[in-house]
Motif scaffolding. Structure first.
Motif, PDB file in Angstrom:
ATOM      1  N   SER A 200     -44.967  26.086   0.233  1.00 32.05           N
ATOM      2  CA  SER A 200     -46.099  26.702   0.915  1.00 32.05           C
ATOM      3  C   SER A 200     -45.930  28.201   1.058  1.00 32.05           C
ATOM      4  N   GLY A 201     -44.702  28.706   0.869  1.00 33.09           N
ATOM      5  CA  GLY A 201     -44.445  30.121   1.092  1.00 33.09           C
ATOM      6  C   GLY A 201     -44.462  30.500   2.558  1.00 33.09           C
ATOM      7  N   LEU A 202     -44.222  29.518   3.453  1.00 28.32           N
ATOM      8  CA  LEU A 202     -44.274  29.757   4.895  1.00 28.32           C
ATOM      9  C   LEU A 202     -42.923  29.484   5.555  1.00 28.32           C
ATOM     10  N   ILE A 203     -42.581  30.301   6.543  1.00 28.61           N
ATOM     11  CA  ILE A 203     -41.437  30.065   7.420  1.00 28.61           C
ATOM     12  C   ILE A 203     -41.971  29.942   8.841  1.00 28.61           C
ATOM     13  N   GLY A 204     -41.648  28.859   9.511  1.00 25.38           N
ATOM     14  CA  GLY A 204     -42.045  28.686  10.910  1.00 25.38           C
ATOM     15  C   GLY A 204     -40.964  29.239  11.831  1.00 25.38           C
ATOM     16  N   LEU A 205     -41.357  30.038  12.805  1.00 23.89           N
ATOM     17  CA  LEU A 205     -40.410  30.625  13.761  1.00 23.89           C
ATOM     18  C   LEU A 205     -40.768  30.187  15.168  1.00 23.89           C
ATOM     19  N   VAL A 206     -39.796  29.583  15.854  1.00 23.39           N
ATOM     20  CA  VAL A 206     -39.984  29.107  17.222  1.00 23.39           C
ATOM     21  C   VAL A 206     -39.119  29.948  18.151  1.00 23.39           C
ATOM     22  N   VAL A 207     -39.732  30.649  19.112  1.00 20.60           N
ATOM     23  CA  VAL A 207     -38.991  31.448  20.088  1.00 20.60           C
ATOM     24  C   VAL A 207     -39.463  31.090  21.490  1.00 20.60           C
TER      25      VAL A 207
ATOM     26  N   ALA B 187     -44.341  21.489  10.195  1.00 20.34           N
ATOM     27  CA  ALA B 187     -44.110  20.480   9.163  1.00 20.34           C
ATOM     28  C   ALA B 187     -45.430  20.027   8.552  1.00 20.34           C
ATOM     29  N   ALA B 188     -46.466  19.872   9.385  1.00 21.29           N
ATOM     30  CA  ALA B 188     -47.772  19.452   8.888  1.00 21.29           C
ATOM     31  C   ALA B 188     -48.375  20.490   7.946  1.00 21.29           C
ATOM     32  N   ARG B 189     -47.962  21.745   8.139  1.00 22.13           N
ATOM     33  CA  ARG B 189     -48.441  22.818   7.253  1.00 22.13           C
ATOM     34  C   ARG B 189     -47.481  23.069   6.094  1.00 22.13           C
ATOM     35  N   ARG B 190     -46.543  22.143   5.923  1.00 27.10           N
ATOM     36  CA  ARG B 190     -45.595  22.174   4.803  1.00 27.10           C
ATOM     37  C   ARG B 190     -44.766  23.457   4.756  1.00 27.10           C
ATOM     38  N   ALA B 191     -44.370  23.964   5.931  1.00 29.91           N
ATOM     39  CA  ALA B 191     -43.502  25.143   5.967  1.00 29.91           C
ATOM     40  C   ALA B 191     -42.226  24.861   5.184  1.00 29.91           C
ATOM     41  N   ASP B 192     -41.794  25.843   4.383  1.00 22.20           N
ATOM     42  CA  ASP B 192     -40.580  25.671   3.588  1.00 22.20           C
ATOM     43  C   ASP B 192     -39.335  25.594   4.472  1.00 22.20           C
ATOM     44  N   SER B 193     -39.339  26.344   5.569  1.00 23.67           N
ATOM     45  CA  SER B 193     -38.199  26.331   6.493  1.00 23.67           C
ATOM     46  C   SER B 193     -38.683  26.654   7.890  1.00 23.67           C
ATOM     47  N   ILE B 194     -37.851  26.309   8.862  1.00 22.60           N
ATOM     48  CA  ILE B 194     -38.166  26.545  10.276  1.00 22.60           C
ATOM     49  C   ILE B 194     -36.948  27.177  10.928  1.00 22.60           C
ATOM     50  N   VAL B 195     -37.180  28.236  11.705  1.00 22.42           N
ATOM     51  CA  VAL B 195     -36.124  28.901  12.469  1.00 22.42           C
ATOM     52  C   VAL B 195     -36.384  28.660  13.954  1.00 22.42           C
ATOM     53  N   ILE B 196     -35.352  28.241  14.674  1.00 16.27           N
ATOM     54  CA  ILE B 196     -35.468  28.011  16.116  1.00 16.27           C
ATOM     55  C   ILE B 196     -34.496  28.943  16.829  1.00 16.27           C
TER      56      ILE B 196
ATOM     57  N   HIS C 243     -35.944  22.869   5.508  1.00 18.85           N
ATOM     58  CA  HIS C 243     -34.714  23.584   5.862  1.00 18.85           C
ATOM     59  C   HIS C 243     -34.867  24.160   7.267  1.00 18.85           C
ATOM     60  N   VAL C 244     -33.809  24.017   8.075  1.00 22.71           N
ATOM     61  CA  VAL C 244     -33.850  24.462   9.470  1.00 22.71           C
ATOM     62  C   VAL C 244     -32.683  25.393   9.747  1.00 22.71           C
ATOM     63  N   GLY C 245     -32.961  26.535  10.403  1.00 23.87           N
ATOM     64  CA  GLY C 245     -31.929  27.431  10.893  1.00 23.87           C
ATOM     65  C   GLY C 245     -32.042  27.546  12.400  1.00 23.87           C
ATOM     66  N   VAL C 246     -30.941  27.308  13.110  1.00 30.71           N
ATOM     67  CA  VAL C 246     -30.938  27.343  14.576  1.00 30.71           C
ATOM     68  C   VAL C 246     -29.956  28.413  15.039  1.00 30.71           C
ATOM     69  N   VAL C 247     -30.368  29.226  16.001  1.00 28.60           N
ATOM     70  CA  VAL C 247     -29.522  30.300  16.517  1.00 28.60           C
ATOM     71  C   VAL C 247     -28.669  29.788  17.665  1.00 28.60           C
ATOM     72  N   GLY C 248     -27.352  29.980  17.564  1.00 27.44           N
ATOM     73  CA  GLY C 248     -26.445  29.717  18.681  1.00 27.44           C
ATOM     74  C   GLY C 248     -25.772  28.371  18.652  1.00 27.44           C
ATOM     75  N   HIS C 249     -26.506  27.322  19.001  1.00 28.79           N
ATOM     76  CA  HIS C 249     -25.965  25.965  19.091  1.00 28.79           C
ATOM     77  C   HIS C 249     -26.886  24.994  18.355  1.00 28.79           C
ATOM     78  N   PRO C 250     -26.339  23.883  17.849  1.00 34.33           N
ATOM     79  CA  PRO C 250     -27.196  22.864  17.234  1.00 34.33           C
ATOM     80  C   PRO C 250     -28.204  22.306  18.238  1.00 34.33           C
ATOM     81  N   VAL C 251     -29.326  21.848  17.743  1.00 33.03           N
ATOM     82  CA  VAL C 251     -30.294  21.166  18.603  1.00 33.03           C
ATOM     83  C   VAL C 251     -29.645  19.904  19.152  1.00 33.03           C
TER      84      VAL C 251
END
Length: 345
Positions: free
Chosen positions: A62-69, A115-124, A154-162
């Motif tokens: 999709s060419g999208l990265i989801g960012l959760v802050v 995920a519903a928008r088929r993001a290639d990766s998600i950063v939390i 693909h998921v990247g999480v800052v600091g500690h695992p979920v």
């Protein structure tokens, strides 16, 4: 005017619908260049805009990265977001943003939407929590992430695992040495401050806050100093302000200068702002240090002692940039923890 359709483009170019789709939606199966050029010319003439979801299906991306802050207005998160955006730009991707105030249940909803928008990766980005009120949210968030990764995300999480996440495929954690850096800050402060220490921390069960409290206490112990008192409050500027209001009278009535460690910079800013109207001045009446070295500190007076973190690099690492080095940090002692001239012996 109604938007042009792919069928109209195919009709004008004299090709099948499937052929037009392969040209305009980025499929790896492309027709001859003369045919492709006919399709592109027809699309330009009709003002056709490709469907992003159709492109995602054709390219399996999709060419999208989801960012959760937690809060994009917080300079800590906005700096990380800049790093994610820079990495996305290098990958020819766009960033979708969700803010959640730190609630795992809201993070789960954001992950499901990405995920519903088929993001290639998600950063939390944002502290993980093991507080009782977050137990159900953690379970739902972990299940949503596991499902997303099993489907190729693909998921990247800052600091500690979920908390509770079991997947390892497509999942990585950007480790931040909070405890070690807080210990280093305590050691340097203990070398110049003879009085008592006090820690203003977030709620117990927030991993980032707890790591920094634990590290600071260890640093004091290693320096032969007694443990610091810990005050728990909100993990934000408002929490720091409330703690500052509660401390003002105590500081004014004491003959000993207190050294305060706020576990993030925005809390330290809140403490200082609350003390000033009460006639308590930093560093004359008390000293204070924070953590993160956010950009806002450039304009803050007195200059705040803190621990520098490469926040934009953290964002780039979480977004999968292979050229960014692992996270390190450094203690930065500034005016807010200096001993005033009149207090020096």
């Amino acid at each position: 005017m109604a938007a042009s359709t792919l069928s109209e483009v195919a009709r004008l170019a004299g090709v099948s619908l499937a052929t037009a789709s392969r040209v305009l939606n980025g499929s790896s199966r492309k027709p001859a260049e003369d045919i492709a050029e006919r399709v592109r010319e027809a699309a330009d003439k009709l003002g056709y805009v490709p469907n992003a979801q159709a492109q995602a299906l054709a390219k399996s991306s999709s060419g999208l990265i989801g960012l959760v802050v937690h809060d994009i207005a917080d300079p800590y998160f906005s700096a990380i977001a800049r790093g994610v955006q820079e990495a996305a730009r290098q990958q020819n991707r766009m960033v979708l943003l969700a803010t959640t105030s730190g609630a795992p249940s809201d993070e789960k909803e954001a992950v499901a939407a990405f995920a519903a928008r088929r993001a290639d990766s998600i950063v939390i980005a944002g502290s993980r929590s093991v507080r009782a009120e977050d137990k159900q949210g953690n379970t739902e968030l972990a299940a949503e992430l596991d499902r997303y990764c099993r489907n190729g995300g693909h998921v990247g999480v800052v600091g500690h695992p979920v908390v509770g996440a079991s997947t390892t495929e497509g999942y990585h954690v950007v480790k931040v040495p909070n405890e070690e850096l807080a210990a280093g800050l305590a050691a340097e402060l203990a070398a110049t401050h003879d009085g008592a220490f006090l820690i203003i921390a977030g709620p117990e069960g927030l991993y980032t806050s707890d790591d920094r409290v634990r590290g600071f206490q260890r640093g004091l112990a290693d320096a032969g100093r007694p443990a610091a008192e810990v005050i728990r409050t909100g993990f934000n500027r408002a929490g720091g302000y409330e703690a500052g209001q509660a401390l003002a009278e105590r500081i004014k009535s004491s003959t000993e200068r207190l050294c305060i460690f706020a576990v993030n910079d925005v809390m330290a800013i809140g403490v200082t702002a609350a003390l000033r109207p009460e006639g308590v001045w930093i560093p004359r009446d008390a000293t204070i240090a924070g953590f993160d070295d956010i950009e806002t500190l450039r304009d803050f007076r007195p200059a705040l002692s803190t621990v520098h973190l490469p926040l934009e690099d953290i964002g780039r690492l979480a977004a999968g940039d292979p050229d960014t080095p692992p996270v390190s940090g450094a203690v930065k002692l500034r005016r807010s923890t200096e001993t005033p001239v009149e207090s020096q012996v």
